[in-house]
Design a protein around this motif. Structure first.
Motif, PDB file in Angstrom:
ATOM      1  N   ALA A  97      42.928  64.475  20.614  1.00  9.27           N
ATOM      2  CA  ALA A  97      41.778  64.792  21.472  1.00  9.27           C
ATOM      3  C   ALA A  97      42.222  65.480  22.758  1.00  9.27           C
ATOM      4  CB  ALA A  97      41.014  63.509  21.790  1.00  9.27           C
ATOM      5  N   VAL A  98      43.334  65.023  23.320  1.00 10.29           N
ATOM      6  CA  VAL A  98      43.857  65.657  24.543  1.00 10.29           C
ATOM      7  C   VAL A  98      44.265  67.102  24.263  1.00 10.29           C
ATOM      8  CG1 VAL A  98      45.747  65.610  26.208  1.00 10.29           C
ATOM      9  CG2 VAL A  98      44.596  63.490  25.575  1.00 10.29           C
ATOM     10  N   ARG A  99      44.894  67.316  23.119  1.00  8.01           N
ATOM     11  CA  ARG A  99      45.312  68.679  22.754  1.00  8.01           C
ATOM     12  C   ARG A  99      44.100  69.605  22.635  1.00  8.01           C
ATOM     13  NH1 ARG A  99      45.781  71.745  18.194  1.00  8.01           N
ATOM     14  NH2 ARG A  99      47.538  73.236  18.138  1.00  8.01           N
TER      15      ARG A  99
ATOM     16  N   ALA B 220      33.240  69.860  22.132  1.00  3.56           N
ATOM     17  CA  ALA B 220      32.090  68.996  21.885  1.00  3.56           C
ATOM     18  C   ALA B 220      30.778  69.738  22.091  1.00  3.56           C
ATOM     19  CB  ALA B 220      32.167  67.777  22.804  1.00  3.56           C
ATOM     20  N   GLN B 221      30.674  70.486  23.181  1.00  3.04           N
ATOM     21  CA  GLN B 221      29.422  71.195  23.456  1.00  3.04           C
ATOM     22  C   GLN B 221      29.153  72.251  22.394  1.00  3.04           C
ATOM     23  OE1 GLN B 221      27.129  70.455  26.111  1.00  3.04           O
ATOM     24  NE2 GLN B 221      26.004  71.612  24.558  1.00  3.04           N
ATOM     25  N   GLU B 222      30.184  72.930  21.941  1.00  2.00           N
ATOM     26  CA  GLU B 222      30.015  73.937  20.894  1.00  2.00           C
ATOM     27  C   GLU B 222      29.523  73.294  19.596  1.00  2.00           C
ATOM     28  OE1 GLU B 222      32.666  77.211  18.352  1.00  2.00           O
ATOM     29  OE2 GLU B 222      33.538  76.217  20.118  1.00  2.00           O
ATOM     30  N   LEU B 223      30.045  72.107  19.271  1.00  4.37           N
ATOM     31  CA  LEU B 223      29.610  71.410  18.066  1.00  4.37           C
ATOM     32  C   LEU B 223      28.125  71.049  18.149  1.00  4.37           C
ATOM     33  CD1 LEU B 223      30.208  69.928  15.384  1.00  4.37           C
ATOM     34  CD2 LEU B 223      30.869  67.945  16.746  1.00  4.37           C
TER      35      LEU B 223
ATOM     36  N   ALA C 226      42.619  70.492  25.992  1.00  2.00           N
ATOM     37  CA  ALA C 226      43.409  71.493  26.711  1.00  2.00           C
ATOM     38  C   ALA C 226      43.181  72.893  26.145  1.00  2.00           C
ATOM     39  CB  ALA C 226      44.887  71.129  26.646  1.00  2.00           C
ATOM     40  N   VAL C 227      43.079  72.975  24.810  1.00  2.00           N
ATOM     41  CA  VAL C 227      42.915  74.285  24.164  1.00  2.00           C
ATOM     42  C   VAL C 227      41.564  74.902  24.472  1.00  2.00           C
ATOM     43  CG1 VAL C 227      42.689  75.427  21.903  1.00  2.00           C
ATOM     44  CG2 VAL C 227      44.560  73.811  22.303  1.00  2.00           C
ATOM     45  N   VAL C 228      40.496  74.093  24.451  1.00  2.00           N
ATOM     46  CA  VAL C 228      39.138  74.634  24.641  1.00  2.00           C
ATOM     47  C   VAL C 228      38.635  74.432  26.066  1.00  2.00           C
ATOM     48  CG1 VAL C 228      38.605  74.250  22.213  1.00  2.00           C
ATOM     49  CG2 VAL C 228      37.978  72.498  23.894  1.00  2.00           C
ATOM     50  N   HIS C 229      39.515  73.933  26.949  1.00  2.00           N
ATOM     51  CA  HIS C 229      39.203  73.778  28.377  1.00  2.00           C
ATOM     52  C   HIS C 229      38.044  72.813  28.608  1.00  2.00           C
ATOM     53  CE1 HIS C 229      41.921  77.128  28.900  1.00  2.00           C
ATOM     54  NE2 HIS C 229      41.172  77.872  28.087  1.00  2.00           N
TER      55      HIS C 229
ATOM     56  N   ASP D 165      46.057  64.683  37.350  1.00  2.00           N
ATOM     57  CA  ASP D 165      45.378  65.918  36.983  1.00  2.00           C
ATOM     58  C   ASP D 165      44.310  65.733  35.908  1.00  2.00           C
ATOM     59  OD1 ASP D 165      47.015  67.413  38.717  1.00  2.00           O
ATOM     60  OD2 ASP D 165      48.606  67.450  37.205  1.00  2.00           O
ATOM     61  N   HIS D 166      44.466  64.733  35.052  1.00  2.00           N
ATOM     62  CA  HIS D 166      43.562  64.617  33.924  1.00  2.00           C
ATOM     63  C   HIS D 166      43.068  63.178  33.772  1.00  2.00           C
ATOM     64  CE1 HIS D 166      46.213  68.074  32.994  1.00  2.00           C
ATOM     65  NE2 HIS D 166      45.096  68.610  32.550  1.00  2.00           N
ATOM     66  N   ALA D 167      41.834  63.046  33.319  1.00  2.00           N
ATOM     67  CA  ALA D 167      41.293  61.730  33.019  1.00  2.00           C
ATOM     68  C   ALA D 167      41.886  61.214  31.715  1.00  2.00           C
ATOM     69  CB  ALA D 167      39.766  61.813  32.915  1.00  2.00           C
ATOM     70  N   ALA D 168      41.843  59.910  31.555  1.00  2.00           N
ATOM     71  CA  ALA D 168      42.386  59.304  30.338  1.00  2.00           C
ATOM     72  C   ALA D 168      41.544  59.699  29.134  1.00  2.00           C
ATOM     73  CB  ALA D 168      42.402  57.788  30.484  1.00  2.00           C
ATOM     74  N   PRO D 169      42.162  59.904  27.979  1.00  2.00           N
ATOM     75  CA  PRO D 169      41.397  60.224  26.774  1.00  2.00           C
ATOM     76  C   PRO D 169      40.586  59.009  26.324  1.00  2.00           C
ATOM     77  CG  PRO D 169      43.678  59.841  26.215  1.00  2.00           C
ATOM     78  CD  PRO D 169      43.612  59.833  27.714  1.00  2.00           C
TER      79      PRO D 169
END
Length: 474
Positions: A323-325, A409-412, A328-331, A274-278
């Motif tokens: 980073a994974v957390r 990241a994009q928001e930053l 998940a929080v900010v999608h 389901d998810h790519a590696a961090p």
């Protein structure tokens, strides 16, 4: 290589197979690797010019070895790597508990079988991964665990107590024709250490007075902490004398070795369906490596206990998890670590460091200071001479940039706007490239945040943080 098809003693003789002792087998395979220029102990990092040559000389000399080193220096990993120097497959008498060679069986059951069956004696094949025995020495370890004891079940089946067949073999004889390892040897009770004297010198065992003379074929390797070995004196002198070689291990001497070890051992590159590696960018890996080395050298830390290599590995995994957390929080589609993830290391790693009594209660303060110092050292290593004034000038008009666990990241990047020095930052901090797609955006945010933190630590930018959120500027 597949398991050989030879199934009887006669077929084994016809094949031209030659019996070699374990130490001869290891010596010849080691010489072959050395002559071919191949790694003799693959996967061992940072020991190429120090520990590995000593191990090679000990093996060529046919010595049993004791490894001395503080916790987390790779002693157990090194011991297990020795398995690669054994032949991939070796013949044994089928059904033998102690892996007798068909040419020279040593237990009564196998000698009788060979006498009766001759060339029809069944032969089995044992892979080198099954020729390794390991015991963590604990105070409750018994002679029966290591050497053997009377098996009451066999006695109940009608055998007499004088019959050697009533013996239940321990770990040492069951590792016959292999490598036996004892971890943390000083923790073995002294009266139990006595039971190993014959194993190391005469190469035989005795069980409760039985007239057993089993010429075991073993390489024995032990590990110990130098504090236990030299100060507490809990390894009896005759046993120390029987080890042919004593090898001191150490923590990585160079930063590059520390980084290579972290990259090899950490499990940050996990992935699922389901998810790519961090991703932990290389400049943050360097921060963690420098942090581990700073903690190891800090005067506030008890140097006798050491700071395990697992400290840095666990730290990187914690940063990746942060980073994974956030992803998940900010999608976010990609989990890329940033400077705001580094403080999570301190509480997670506190239990891995022993402080001296004078610094009791200041543990978090010391670790936080050393982490900041590691960031500054990485900044000087990676960005020395680079002009960050174009980035600093963005804040002259009162701009603030918020980052933290809930800022993607994009928001930053959007908060900061175009950054003229971004390309140079990427070249300096991530020279191997940043990839494409969401991961590239995450790496760009990571290098920008690192630069902002460096400006703050060099007192060129204001910063306010409450733990979860950090504001740069104004």
């Amino acid at each position: 290589m597949n398991q050989p098809a030879i199934a009887t003693l006669g077929e084994l003789r016809a094949s031209g197979s030659v019996r070699r002792s374990v130490k001869t087998e290891i010596r010849q395979n080691l010489i072959t690797r050395l002559a071919a220029g191949q790694p003799t102990l693959p996967g061992i990092v940072g020991f190429d010019d120090t520990v590995v040559p000593e191990i090679e000389r000990a093996l060529l000399a046919g010595h049993d070895i004791v490894l001395l080193g503080e916790r987390g220096q790779g002693k157990t990993r090194l011991i297990r790597t020795l398995l690669g120097l054994l032949d991939e497959w070796t013949p044994v008498v089928a059904g033998c508990e102690i892996n007798d060679h068909p040419y020279a069986p040593i237990c009564g059951r196998c000698r009788q079988l060979v006498d009766q069956e001759g060339d029809r004696t069944p032969v089995a094949w044992k892979h080198r991964t099954d020729r390794f025995g390991e015991k963590l020495a604990t105070p409750d370890t018994s002679v029966g665990d290591l050497i053997g004891d009377i098996d009451p079940i066999k006695v109940a089946q009608g055998r007499t107590l004088g019959d050697p067949e009533t013996v239940h073999y321990g770990l040492v004889p069951r590792t016959n024709r292999g490598i036996f390892a004892i971890n943390e040897l000083p923790d073995l009770a002294e009266r139990i250490q006595v039971a190993l004297l014959n194993v190391l010198e005469e190469r035989d065992i005795q069980v409760r007075g039985y007239q057993l003379r089993l010429p075991l074929d073993l390489l024995v390797v032990a590990s110990a902490n130098p504090e236990d070995y030299t100060n507490r004196g809990r390894i009896i002198t005759p046993l120390k004398d029987r080890f042919g070689a004593e090898v001191r291990t150490h923590y990585p001497l160079e930063l590059t070795d520390e980084l290579a070890l972290i990259a090899q051992e950490s499990s940050i590159l996990w992935s699922d369906t389901d998810h790519a590696a961090p991703l932990v960018p290389s400049h943050l890996l360097e921060v963690v490596a420098r942090f581990a080395r700073a903690v190891r050298d800090a005067p506030q830390v008890d140097q006798r206990s050491g700071v395990s290599a697992r400290f840095a590995i666990a730290a990187v995994e914690t940063v990746a998890a942060a980073a994974v957390r956030r992803a998940a929080v900010v999608h976010e589609d990609a989990a890329v670590a940033r400077v705001c993830d580094l403080p999570a290391i301190v509480p997670a790693s506190r239990g891995k460091v022993e402080f001296d009594d004078a610094n009791e209660g200041r543990e978090f303060e010391v670790l936080e200071h050393l982490l900041r110092r590691a960031i500054v050292e990485t900044y000087r290593s990676r960005l020395a001479g680079m002009d960050l004034r174009p980035l600093q000038e963005r804040f002259d008009g009162g701009l603030t940039v918020t980052t933290g666990d809930t800022v993607g990241a994009q928001e930053l990047l959007t908060q900061l706007g175009p950054v003229p020095v971004l390309s140079n930052l990427l070249d300096r901090l991530e020279p191997d490239g940043v990839g494409e797609g969401p991961a590239a955006v995450g790496v760009a945010a990571s290098v920008i945040e690192f630069a902002l933190e460096a400006l703050y630590l060099n007192r060129r930018l204001a910063k306010d943080s409450d733990g979860a959120r950090t504001v740069y500027g104004a």
